[in-house]
Structures are given as C-alpha cells and as structure tokens.
Design an enzyme around this catalytic site. Structure first.
Site: not given
Length: 801
Positions: A708, A751
């Site tokens: 990611s 996140k």
C-alpha cells in the site's frame, strides 16, 4: 433323561465285588460268567457316558425313565445305558441314540418329594445295539455283548505303564479328581479297566467318550488316551505356573485387603462409622442429584464401583475420587435463564460502551432470535481490532445484558493442546482442559465464554492448540465435545463463545472460517471524548476516592490530552493519563494545597510533563523528496514518511528502514515508473546513470511490509527528481502497477482515523476504495478531503506543488 451328580468312581475290586470308595454303598455281587439277557430296557443319557465297572450317580427326571427304573429294580436290576445324540431332547427315539452302550446294574434308588429319582448304577459290559423299539412305557433293545480285545505284548505293557504314570500326574494337578483314584489306577492290573477309568474321568465331551466306549481294542484306546493325557497334563502344568505367578503378585495386596477387611469388621463391631463407606454413600447421593445424563451416569457408577474396592491409602483412590468429583461438579443440566428483553439489553450495552454499533446490533439480533427459538445454538463471534478498544470488557457487558455467567481465559502464549482438551488420567496431576474448567467454575452450561487473544496461540512438540479449538468453536461438532480427562461428551452448543484478536492473519484459515468476524476499528477523537466523559473520568475519580466536585476535567483538557499525550486507536493510554491526573490532583488535595480543582489544558505540562506528540507533517514535507504515506498495523492505522535522496553513484536503488520483500518490490516498481515517464516529468535521463537513489522510511526498528506504500514511494521519487515539494497536509495510500495504475488496498478506515489524529486534511486513495468511506465516521469524513485517483500521474498532480 439322566445327569451325573459327581465324578465317576473307579471300578470295583475284582476279588471283593464292591465299590472301593467309602462314599459308595455296597453293590450286589456280580457273577463274572453271567450272560446278560439279549433284550434289555434302554435308559437314554443326556450328558454322561458310563463305562464298564464304573459307578455313576444318575438323576432320573422323566416319567418314562422313572417307570423304567421301577420295573428294573423290581426285576433283575439290569438295563442298557445309551448316550443321546442331542442332549436337550426330552423324549428321544431309537434313531436319536448312539449304536453302542453299556450294560449296567442298578445298585440303589432314592425317590425325592420333587418327583425326581436318583439312581446309583454300575457298568458291567459293553454292548452293541442290534435293534431298538419303543415299548408302551420305555425303549427296549436287542443287544450283543462286546468283549475287550487285549493283545498281551511289550507295547501293551509300555502303554499301560505310561498311561498310569501320566494319569497319576494329572490327578495330582487336577483339583476335582480325588487322590484315591490314583491309588486305584496304580493297583489296576487289567488294561481294559484302566483305559475305561481314564476315559471316564478325563476332561472330554460326551461324544468323545462315546468313541472310547464303542472301541473294543484296548491297545488303540490306550494310544489315544496317552496323547490326550499329555495334552491335559501340559494344560494343567501351565495353569499351575500361571496361578503361582498370580499368587505371588497379588499376595501382598491380598494381605493388605484382608487386614483392611478385619479393621472394617472391627469398626462394625464397635459401632463406629466407616469413613470409606460413608464417603461412597455421599458420592452416590451426589451423583443422583447431579442430573448426569444416562451415558455419563454409567461411567460414574462404574468408577464408583471401582472406588469402593480400592484402599483409601492407594494413589489410585485419589485419582478415581478426583475424577468423580469432576463428573459431579460439571453443570450437566444447570443453566441460567436468558433475559430476553431486547430494550433492556440495549440500555445495558449503551451504558457500558460508547459506539460499537455493529457489535451491539449482532448481540441484539441473537437475543431476538432466542426469544423466537429458545434452543438456538450460540454463535461463535470474533472481535477483531486494535488494543484498547474494549473487546474484552464488551464480553462482560454482553454477559450482563443476557443475564449469563461470564468466563474468560487468555490464549496468549498457549502452546500445549492439553490446555484445551485436558490431560489423560494416566498422567500424574492430570486435569481437564481450560474449557471444562471454566464451565465448572461458572456452574452453568450456557455462559458467555471469552477466548482472549486467539491470534497469539502458539504450537510446538506438545501439539497445536488451534487444532483443538476447531471442535470447540464449531456449532455442528461441539455438542459432543469430549475432554481427554473426562472422556465423556459434554454439550457446548449453548455456550456463547466470543474470541478476540488484534490481527486475523496468524489465525489458521480453518479456525477463522468457523467464526463470525466483527471488526472493531479504532475510535475517533470525538468518540474518545465521549468515552472519557462518560466512562473513564468517573471511574478513575471513583478508584482514587475523589468526588465529582473535587476534580473536574473539562472537554478542552481531554482534547489536549488526545492531541499531545496519546496517539492510539483505543483508549488505554488515555485512561492511564487520566489516572495520572487524578493521582496528582489527589496528592494536592491531601496536602491541603487545593480543596477543589479544575484541570485546564495549560495545567497538563505541570502534571504530565512535555508534550509527547505533535503534528510533524508540515515540517517533514518542507523539502523535496518526502511523501506522507498511510499504513495499517494490528494496533490501528499509522502515518509514515517516505524519504528519498540522490547521491553520486551508478544508478543503484538503496532501500533502508526494515522493509519487507513486498515493499522493496513496490519501490522498484515506483522507480521503473518514474524512469519510464522521465521525459514527461522533465527529468534528465543522465541522472539515473550517474546517481544512486536512496529511499528510507523512518522508525527503522519497526518492520514494515505490504504494497500500500506504492503511491507514496512513487511520489517521493518524483518529488526528489523534479525538485517539487509535496503539500504538507496531504497523505496517500495505494498499490501501483508497472503501468502506473493505482490498485485498491485494505484498512482504509484505520488509515483515515490515523490521518485525522495526525492533522492530515487530504487523503489520496484508489478509486475502488471509495466504497470503504461509508465505514468511516461522519465527523472524520467532515474533517478530511478524500481524492480518488486512478493512476500515478493523477497522484503526482494532487500531491506535488
């Protein structure tokens, strides 16, 4: 019909004409030259063969046989004894009898009140049945007497001596043959009589004895008997050896048993209570009251029977007693009644925990189904989320809402399968597994059972606890869960199992498949503010003996705590800091420096020291070559910075910061993309040939991996090589391909929460992750701007100045 009453006696003396045993009545003298009648009445024998010169007691219990005996006794007392082919036949005909028998004389007859007659008969001579007919009352047969065939030679003498010797040894070892029979055998000179004596008293079936009766050849009879005698002697000798060994082995235990039995009788005579018997009776009463299922009751009764005969001082007694105590103490039929009031359960859940909407809805759904179907099996839930979000305390709240007992044990660090299934009773100090122990402690068969930290189960040479949990956490199997210690099935289907985990990756797929996973993400600052005001501050004040009026912590102070002193997904550190404030405030009150206090944000420096966390995104991105990325960890989301510099070299790529293989490959893909689009980005191609590029991600002691960070790596390289800085409050996440496409990633909610805590205002994320925005709390969505990107080019336009 007739049956033997005792062993067949040896033949009479040839000189005196009487039974040599003092147990027999004297017989009428026999004339050796007397010729028997050619027609004799026949008495069928069901299970005995009478040989010549043998005395045998017979039981007569049929009407035809009783009439036969009456007529014989009134006449010459002679009759023919013939064995039946089928012992259980009541009224045999001529075809049901063997073709040879023994002419016998009735010595004595006794009648008894039960209409039975006992007869003492002595064999005289073998006879062959020529014809047999059924008369009005009994059978009659035309007979031909058969004489023994004796060959007087050395072989006959050797066979006679050998048979006498072996038969004497058999008599010595056999418990049911009297010693006087040995005397008779040793003094017997007639080989035919000796063979008949041995055949009559050897352990043979009636059909086998019948063969010896039909055989007139004495030598052939002796040869067969010697073989059978040696076989019988071997069996008796082996049995004697075994008996000797067993007697030696049990002698000590037998002596102890006798002594204890004497002590027991002494107690009984003195009128004193026997502690052992009293204990057995007490256990029996407990078993009856325990409501044990029938299958388990059989095991308990069997073990109780063993316990009754084991000496109390024996170690085995303690093992058996402990096992029975466990069987009795298990909640086989005990359970708590569920509180099926959904509204009440909702109030309890809301009072104990703020937020957690998904978990609460799932519990209320289960409660509603229980109201519709009372025998519904308990679900297997798994609460997955970062530390400090209230997973364990939520289990206690669920138990209170349902009105059930609560059991918890931690699986962290467990490596022995026996911790789940228990130890077998053959081991010293064996105990059931933790599941059975928890149910006994709860005294209920339907508690809320929490298995904490299921992602931290280990495995070694003692087995894999995760494999043992497969049965426990499977509603289709756990209704017959068998613990190695109990070794009887116990129904776990009514138990509400709840497991907790910070990270699902270490959990085996088969075990994960059995659980209904409910994700519990980290809290937003607004949620933490409510949790602190409603739960943490009141509890810490109470634990430190402070009144509400003595110490006040307003919302502004809590916000300052969240911004400068805690940065976490849960509220564990926030709770710890509030406890520290309460301690310091309590000390000031006790020292009478302050009577009551309101803690303002400005007081935090004096109470807690320097600010531990601050927003560094603006400072970090003040130079080219730095990009802000977002990462997911088991403890929640994190903000990480990707730094890149250019040094003289030969075009190598240097990667540092404890990066895993996947992240290294992402960095290589990012560099390849930048090289491929160098012209569009206005990057001179000789830079790649004369320079080495070094990428570093700080916090080098922490391992990092995953795809990611691909977008952040590409943006950092492009920023370095173009000299364009990234916007200070922009963070990004996403995997990239060699062609520059941005691919979706996981952990978007965590996140986003981490970005909000760190002061980020704008997040670049893959377009396909837009659907995950629904899971993000509304207040966080209002504070952040989300930009969906399809390729790296779009990310560069949004991130670079």
């Amino acid at each position: 019909m007739s049956a033997p009453q005792e062993p067949v006696s040896p033949p009479e003396s040839a000189d005196e004409g009487k039974v040599p045993s003092d147990r027999r009545p004297p017989a009428s003298p026999l004339k050796e030259k007397e010729t028997p009648p050619s027609l004799l009445p026949v008495m069928p024998l069901s299970d005995v063969v009478v040989f010549p010169f043998m005395v045998a007691p017979l039981l007569v219990n049929t009407k035809s046989s009783v009439r036969l005996v009456d007529e014989v006794v009134a006449g010459n007392r002679l009759l023919l004894l013939v064995l039946q082919k089928k012992p259980d036949q009541e009224d045999p005909g001529p075809q049901d009898l063997y073709g040879s028998g023994c002419i016998a004389r009735v010595l004595k007859m006794l009648k008894f009140p039960d209409d039975t007659t006992r007869v003492l008969a002595q064999g005289i001579q073998r006879a062959r049945v020529l014809s047999c007919e059924k008369g009005p009352s009994f059978l009659q047969a035309a007979i031909q007497p058969v004489e023994d065939v004796i060959t007087a030679d050395l072989e006959m003498e050797a066979l006679t001596r050998n048979a006498t010797k072996v038969f004497s040894e058999v008599i010595t070892l056999s418990p049911h043959l009297p010693d006087e029979m040995k005397v008779a055998a040793l003094n017997m000179e007639d080989a035919g009589k000796l063979a008949d004596l041995i055949a009559a008293n050897l352990n043979l079936q009636p059909p086998e004895k019948q063969k010896f009766l039909e055989n007139a050849d004495v030598k052939a009879r002796l040869k067969s008997l010697v073989v059978l005698l040696k076989k019988e002697l071997d069996v008796l000798q082996l049995g004697s050896e075994i008996q000797t060994k067993v007697s030696d082995a049990v002698g000590k235990h037998q002596r102890e048993y006798i002594l204890r039995e004497q002590i027991r009788q002494i107690h009984k005579e003195l009128g004193e209570a026997e502690s052992g018997n009293g204990e057995i009776r007490e256990l029996k009463e407990k078993i009856e009251k325990a409501g044990i299922p029938a299958e388990v009751r059989k095991v308990a009764d069997k073990e109780l029977g063993r316990l009754a005969i084991i000496p109390t001082a024996s170690a085995e007694y303690t093992v058996a007693r402990t096992y029975l105590d466990w069987l009795i103490a298990m909640p086989w039929t005990k359970h708590t009644a569920d509180h099926l009031d959904v509204a009440r359960a909702r109030r309890i859940l809301d009072a104990d925990h703020y937020g957690l909407k998904k978990v609460k809805e799932r519990i209320l759904e289960h409660l509603a189904i229980l109201k519709l179907k009372t025998d519904k099996k308990g679900p297997i839930l798994c609460f997955a989320g970062p530390p400090g979000v209230g997973k364990t305390s939520l289990g206690m709240s669920i138990a209170r809402a349902l009105g059930r007992k609560f059991v918890r044990f931690s699986l962290g660090g467990i490596r022995d399968e026996a911790e789940i299934r228990g130890h077998r009773r053959t081991y010293v100090g064996a105990l059931p597994g933790r599941v059975i122990q928890g149910l006994r402690k709860a005294e209920s068969s339907n508690p809320v059972f929490m298995l904490d930290e299921i992602d931290k189960v280990g495995a070694d040479f003692r087995g894999d606890p995760s494999s043992a949990l497969l049965e426990v956490l499977d509603p289709t199997q756990n209704f017959t869960f068998s613990d190695h210690y109990l070794e009887v099935p116990f129904d776990l289907s009514r138990v509400l199992f709840i497991t907790t985990a910070n990270w699902l990756e270490p959990v085996p797929p088969a075990l994960r498949d059995r659980m209904e996973v409910i994700e519990i993400p980290g809290y937003t600052d607004e949620e933490k503010l409510h949790i602190a005001a409603d739960h943490l501050i009141p509890r810490q004040r109470d634990e430190h003996g402070l009144k509400d009026s003595q110490v006040r912590i307003p919302a502004a102070t809590v916000r300052a705590l969240l911004a400068g002193y805690t940065r976490e997904a849960g509220v564990r550190n926030l709770d710890r800091e509030i406890a520290s404030l309460c301690r310091k405030a309590g000390r000031l009150i006790v020292e009478r420096k302050r009577r009551r206090m309101t803690l303002h944000p400005s007081d935090l420096h004096g109470f807690l020291g320097l600010v531990r966390f601050f927003n560094e995104s603006a400072e970090r991105t003040s130079e080219a070559g730095v990009a802000t990325g977002l990462a997911w960890t088991p403890a929640g989301g994190e903000v990480l910075f990707v730094e890149a510099i250019r040094v003289p070299g030969k075009g190598n790529l240097i990667l540092t910061g404890s990066l895993g293989d996947v992240m290294r490959e992402s960095a290589q893909a990012a560099l390849s993309y930048v090289k491929a689009h160098a012209t569009r980005l206005k990057i001179a191609s000789e830079i790649f040939e004369k320079s080495d590029l070094h990428i570093h991600i700080p916090s080098g002691a922490t391992p990092k991996d995953g795809p990611s960070a691909g977008v952040a790596l590409a943006v950092a390289l492009a920023s370095l090589l173009t000299g364009r800085k990234t916007f200070p409050h922009v963070a990004m996440t996403g995997e990239i391909s060699l062609l520059g496409r941005v691919l979706p990633v996981g952990g978007v909610k965590e996140k986003a929460l981490a970005a909000a805590r760190s002061g980020i205002r704008k997040i670049l994320l893959p377009r396909k992750n837009l659907r995950d925005l629904e899971e993000i709390p509304k207040d966080v969505r209002r504070r952040l701007k989300f930009v969906a990107i399809r390729d790296v080019g779009q990310a560069l336009r949004e991130a670079l100045e």
